[in-house]
Design a protein around this motif. Structure first.
Motif, short mmCIF file in Angstrom:
data_model
loop_
_atom_site.label_atom_id
_atom_site.label_comp_id
_atom_site.label_asym_id
_atom_site.label_seq_id
_atom_site.Cartn_x
_atom_site.Cartn_y
_atom_site.Cartn_z
N THR A 56 2.43 2.35 1.51
CA THR A 56 2.83 1.94 0.16
C THR A 56 3.47 3.09 -0.58
O THR A 56 3.42 4.23 -0.15
CB THR A 56 1.61 1.46 -0.66
N GLU A 57 4.04 2.76 -1.72
CA GLU A 57 4.51 3.80 -2.63
C GLU A 57 3.29 4.57 -3.13
O GLU A 57 2.17 4.03 -3.16
CB GLU A 57 5.24 3.16 -3.81
N ASP B 81 4.93 -6.23 -4.02
CA ASP B 81 5.54 -5.06 -4.62
C ASP B 81 4.77 -3.80 -4.28
O ASP B 81 3.54 -3.78 -4.35
CB ASP B 81 5.61 -5.24 -6.14
N GLY B 82 5.48 -2.75 -3.89
CA GLY B 82 4.86 -1.47 -3.60
C GLY B 82 4.75 -1.14 -2.13
O GLY B 82 4.43 -0.01 -1.76
N THR C 126 6.15 -0.16 1.46
CA THR C 126 7.34 0.48 2.01
C THR C 126 7.52 0.22 3.50
O THR C 126 8.64 0.22 4.00
CB THR C 126 7.32 2.01 1.77
N LYS D 289 -0.01 3.16 -5.18
CA LYS D 289 0.01 1.69 -5.21
C LYS D 289 -0.97 1.04 -4.22
O LYS D 289 -1.06 -0.17 -4.17
CB LYS D 289 1.42 1.19 -4.88
N VAL E 174 -1.85 -2.99 -4.05
CA VAL E 174 -1.32 -3.73 -2.90
C VAL E 174 -2.45 -4.42 -2.17
O VAL E 174 -2.35 -5.61 -1.83
CB VAL E 174 -0.52 -2.79 -1.97
#
Length: 77
Positions: free
Chosen positions: A10-11, A64-65, A67, A14, A18
């Motif tokens: 993840t970012e 969202d978040g 990668t 986050k 997540v």
């Protein structure tokens, strides 16, 4: 029934959000934020490999978040 572990990067900062978001997705049996090279580890299940792929691509990767994901199907040898 096909089961898999999904390893998620993840970012920064986050991981917890997540994991919480993924835990609510149908087919996900467990989602935990962890330390190490991956930030979240998910256990999921689906009727077959195609349904598992749809779960990962259409629902989990849409959170969202995220990668990167790595899906590891469970085998019984």
């Amino acid at each position: 029934m096909v089961q898999a572990y999904i390893l998620i990067q993840t970012e920064v900062g986050k991981a917890a959000a997540v994991a919480r978001a993924i835990a609510g997705i149908t087919g996900v049996t467990q989602a935990e934020d962890v330390t190490g090279p991956y930030d979240v580890i998910v256990r999921a299940e689906a009727r077959n490999v195609d349904e598992l792929g749809k779960l990962v691509v259409a629902q989990i990767q849409a959170v969202d978040g995220i990668t990167r994901t790595l899906t590891c199907p469970i085998v019984h040898i």
